[in-house]
Design a protein around this motif. Structure first.
Motif, short mmCIF file in Angstrom:
data_model
loop_
_atom_site.label_atom_id
_atom_site.label_comp_id
_atom_site.label_asym_id
_atom_site.label_seq_id
_atom_site.Cartn_x
_atom_site.Cartn_y
_atom_site.Cartn_z
N GLY A 1 31.69 52.89 32.45
CA GLY A 1 32.77 51.81 32.42
C GLY A 1 32.44 50.33 32.37
O GLY A 1 31.10 49.99 32.72
N GLN A 2 33.47 49.43 32.49
CA GLN A 2 33.19 47.96 32.70
C GLN A 2 34.48 47.36 32.85
O GLN A 2 35.52 47.63 32.77
CB GLN A 2 32.86 47.33 31.28
N GLU A 3 34.21 46.32 34.04
CA GLU A 3 35.60 45.50 34.67
C GLU A 3 34.80 44.28 34.88
O GLU A 3 33.82 43.88 35.33
CB GLU A 3 36.00 46.34 35.93
N SER A 4 35.83 43.18 34.33
CA SER A 4 35.31 41.96 34.46
C SER A 4 35.73 41.39 35.89
O SER A 4 35.04 40.24 36.23
CB SER A 4 36.20 40.95 33.35
N ASN A 5 36.68 41.75 36.50
CA ASN A 5 37.25 41.03 37.85
C ASN A 5 36.30 41.79 38.78
O ASN A 5 36.08 43.03 39.13
CB ASN A 5 38.48 41.46 37.95
N PRO A 6 35.73 40.79 39.48
CA PRO A 6 34.69 40.95 40.37
C PRO A 6 35.06 41.76 41.54
O PRO A 6 34.58 42.74 42.18
CB PRO A 6 33.96 39.58 41.17
N THR A 7 36.22 41.33 42.18
CA THR A 7 36.86 42.21 43.29
C THR A 7 37.27 43.54 42.74
O THR A 7 37.13 44.73 43.44
CB THR A 7 37.80 41.35 44.08
N THR A 8 37.97 43.72 41.62
CA THR A 8 38.32 44.91 41.07
C THR A 8 37.13 45.80 41.07
O THR A 8 37.23 47.02 41.05
CB THR A 8 39.45 44.69 39.85
N TRP A 9 36.14 45.37 40.28
CA TRP A 9 34.84 46.00 39.99
C TRP A 9 34.22 46.60 41.35
O TRP A 9 33.97 48.11 41.45
CB TRP A 9 33.83 45.24 39.43
N LYS A 10 34.38 45.88 42.37
CA LYS A 10 33.89 46.35 43.68
C LYS A 10 35.11 47.63 44.33
O LYS A 10 34.30 48.60 44.72
CB LYS A 10 33.90 45.55 44.91
N MET A 11 35.96 47.55 44.01
CA MET A 11 37.12 48.46 44.25
C MET A 11 36.90 49.68 43.46
O MET A 11 37.03 50.82 43.96
CB MET A 11 38.57 48.00 44.19
N CYS A 12 36.60 49.58 42.40
CA CYS A 12 36.11 50.66 41.35
C CYS A 12 35.04 51.49 41.93
O CYS A 12 35.10 52.74 42.08
CB CYS A 12 36.05 50.16 39.96
N LYS A 13 33.92 50.93 42.12
CA LYS A 13 32.89 51.46 42.82
C LYS A 13 33.14 52.28 43.88
O LYS A 13 32.49 53.17 44.12
CB LYS A 13 31.64 50.24 42.92
N MET A 14 33.78 51.57 44.82
CA MET A 14 34.10 52.16 45.94
C MET A 14 34.95 53.47 45.81
O MET A 14 34.80 54.39 46.40
CB MET A 14 34.70 51.31 46.80
N ASN A 15 36.08 53.45 45.13
CA ASN A 15 37.05 54.47 44.67
C ASN A 15 35.99 55.75 44.03
O ASN A 15 36.24 56.82 44.46
CB ASN A 15 37.99 54.13 43.49
N LEU A 16 35.41 55.28 43.25
CA LEU A 16 34.48 56.53 42.75
C LEU A 16 33.38 56.90 43.49
O LEU A 16 33.21 58.26 43.66
CB LEU A 16 33.67 55.90 41.39
N ALA A 17 32.72 56.07 44.64
CA ALA A 17 32.20 56.63 45.69
C ALA A 17 32.82 57.64 46.62
O ALA A 17 32.32 58.56 47.03
CB ALA A 17 31.45 55.46 46.46
N ILE A 18 33.87 57.35 47.05
CA ILE A 18 34.80 58.03 47.98
C ILE A 18 35.16 59.43 47.27
O ILE A 18 34.99 60.61 47.98
CB ILE A 18 36.07 57.46 47.96
N ARG A 19 34.91 59.50 45.85
CA ARG A 19 35.11 60.91 45.31
C ARG A 19 33.56 61.48 44.98
O ARG A 19 33.97 62.60 44.39
CB ARG A 19 36.01 60.81 43.97
N GLY A 20 32.70 60.82 45.16
CA GLY A 20 31.40 61.43 44.69
C GLY A 20 31.11 61.51 43.22
O GLY A 20 30.35 62.34 42.98
N ILE A 21 31.70 60.46 42.45
CA ILE A 21 31.72 60.56 41.02
C ILE A 21 30.53 59.60 40.54
O ILE A 21 30.62 58.41 40.70
CB ILE A 21 32.92 59.87 40.20
N ASP A 22 29.77 60.16 39.90
CA ASP A 22 28.60 59.44 39.44
C ASP A 22 28.95 58.59 38.30
O ASP A 22 29.92 59.00 37.51
CB ASP A 22 27.48 60.32 38.85
N ASN A 23 28.40 57.24 37.94
CA ASN A 23 28.89 56.56 37.12
C ASN A 23 27.91 55.37 36.59
O ASN A 23 27.18 55.06 37.23
CB ASN A 23 30.37 55.77 37.60
N ASP A 24 28.23 54.72 35.55
CA ASP A 24 27.42 53.55 35.12
C ASP A 24 28.48 52.62 34.53
O ASP A 24 29.13 52.51 33.64
CB ASP A 24 26.47 54.13 33.88
#
Length: 507
Positions: A225-248
């Motif tokens: 994935g990719q996200e241009s908004n810095p705060t939204t990018w952080k939220m995405c990383k946290m959301n995926l971490a909460i679920r234990g989802i590996d990602n790039d």
């Protein structure tokens, strides 16, 4: 969003005082950061207790947690300490220090956590009250795992924040029923899943849920994935971490048009909800971009830039499902027309679904789902060369309040089944064109409509069942029903008058 767990609303109501003191764009990070901290701390404590009861195991051995895919939480960062100090004036600094320690110990969270709890504008009293409320969450409600429960809270909050923020909310949240429909349509069982404008990661979360619900293996899919908004990018990383989802998601936020972090990726599945009709996408700087295989996109709207970006990342047997504003179906700028015509002639358009209004928190603009594929004759699918399915789902969905609608389970099943039957080798005999709802059209018919892809042009108007009830009888029945409703209304009015009179408010 499916059945509520019960406490999401309780937690949301606990945020009211904070909402009165901060802008939604600010307080969402305060609340979601605490939810995240509570989740990783509780996950750690669960493993800690297991290790305490295991012979020869050391509950303070960091490697034990890494082996179980659980974040290591240092002593000073554990929720118990946060909870004990909730009423202390330095609670903001305690939380910031905890987040710093967690980032140090878990490199995958570096630069992700929002460490601004000690800022003077954040009331320590309200922060303490929030901590107290979040501490009450039962992490094992109805036997569900803490991962599932906190994920649901996170999802609920994202939807509520999107609602509060209005237009800005669409940057990070796509309604659950829309994401669910996209995922069920393209069925990402195995392969690479890509979203170049991933927001808070809802497409990825739903893809993982889809694989699990169909007894697939989570290890069989890879997330990009990719996200241009810095705060939204952080939220995405946290959301995926909460679920234990590996990602790039790359090393940080970046604009997919001007800094494509996955240039060489060919995805099996593309899921996306790009900004509608974005006029500020910097198209004038990308005139010679190799992604513009079908034509240089219109500078005043990024719609056809996104479409071509998706196509450029599509594997030979890949499928893309994405949301666009309705206008992209028929936009008549010279460039949009030519690009749309070329894409249709290249036989990439598999299905178009017109959605009902009021689905999105961020915009009132009508939206459509597009499904593009490079291969219309994959295994277990019939040959659909030069065919496109049009579905007009504008009359589906139910209002959940005056401003918002969501697709019901029955709506989802109808749309998904129609699409799957249409393209299936075995189930095609179950498919039929339905006036006002769906139509399988060929290239020649689309050409006659000048390459406009609006489903209503193809499906026609729904046929009404003939009403053979005689007029006089119908009027008699309807007036009887109306009289009964009036009587109920009068009785209710009288009850209200009496009740008000009893407390001294006669009128």
């Amino acid at each position: 969003m499916g059945d509520k767990l019960g406490f999401e609303k309780q937690l949301w109501n606990a945020c009211k005082k904070l909402r009165n003191n901060m802008d939604p764009a600010e307080y969402k990070h305060v609340v979601l950061g605490l939810v995240f901290l509570k989740y990783i701390s509780d996950s750690f404590e669960n493993v800690y207790k297991e290790l305490e009861e295991t012979k020869y195991a050391d509950p303070e051995d960091r490697d034990e947690y890494i082996a179980k895919n659980v974040f290591w939480v240092p002593k000073d960062a554990r929720w118990e300490k946060i909870k004990k100090n909730a009423k202390q004036p330095e609670i903001g600094q305690i939380i910031d220090n905890a987040l710093i320690e967690i980032e140090k110990e878990n490199p995958q969270l570096k630069g992700v956590l929002n460490k601004r709890y000690s800022r003077p504008t954040l009331s320590t009293r309200i922060l303490g009250e929030l901590i107290d409320e979040i501490s009450k969450v039962d992490m094992h409600t109805n036997g569900k795992s803490s991962q599932d429960i906190l994920g649901r809270v996170y999802e609920y909050f994202l939807a509520k924040f999107a609602d509060q923020e209005g237009k800005g909310g669409g940057q990070f949240y796509t309604p659950h029923s829309v994401v669910n429909l996209l995922v069920e349509m393209i069925e990402p069982y195995q392969g690479r899943i890509y979203d170049p404008c991933c927001g808070s990661g809802g497409m990825f979360v739903q893809s993982e849920k889809f694989v699990e619900s169909h007894q697939g293996q989570i290890e069989d899919i890879s997330i990009y994935g990719q996200e241009s908004n810095p705060t939204t990018w952080k939220m995405c990383k946290m959301n995926l971490a909460i679920r234990g989802i590996d990602n790039d998601l790359g090393g940080g936020p970046a604009d997919s048009f001007h800094n494509d972090l996955h240039k060489d990726l060919k995805a099996d599945f593309i899921l996306a909800n790009p900004p509608f009709n974005d006029s500020d996408w910097g198209g004038e700087l990308l005139k010679d971009d190799p992604r513009w295989e079908y034509g240089i996109p219109y500078e005043g709207s990024a719609n056809y830039a996104w479409i071509q970006h998706f196509i450029s990342h599509l594997a030979p047997k890949g499928i893309a499902g994405f949301v666009l504003a309705n206008g992209a179906l028929s936009s008549n700028t010279d460039t949009d027309n030519e690009i749309r015509k070329a894409i249709i002639e290249d036989d990439l358009v598999d299905c178009i679904v017109a959605l009902p209004n009021k689905l999105f928190y961020s915009t009132g603009i009508p939206a459509t789902l597009w499904f593009l594929t490079r291969d219309k004759n994959k295994e277990n699918e019939r040959n659909r060369k030069n065919e496109t399915l049009f579905i007009d789902a504008r009359k589906t969905g139910k209002l959940v309040d005056r401003a918002h609608r969501e697709l019901t389970k029955k709506d989802l099943e109808k749309i998904v089944t129609t699409y799957h039957n249409w393209k299936s080798e075995d189930d095609y005999e179950e498919y039929e064109d339905i006036k006002g709802f769906c139509k399988s059209s060929d290239l020649e018919e689309i050409q006659k409509h000048e390459y406009i892809l609006t489903p209503g042009r193809y499906v026609g108007i729904e046929e009404k069942e003939e009403d053979d009830e005689p007029f006089e009888k119908k009027m008699e029945r309807l007036t009887d029903e109306l009289a009964e409703q009036f009587a109920k209304s009068n009785n209710l009015e009288e009850e209200i008058r009496e009740n008000l009179g009893e407390i001294g408010y006669e009128f």
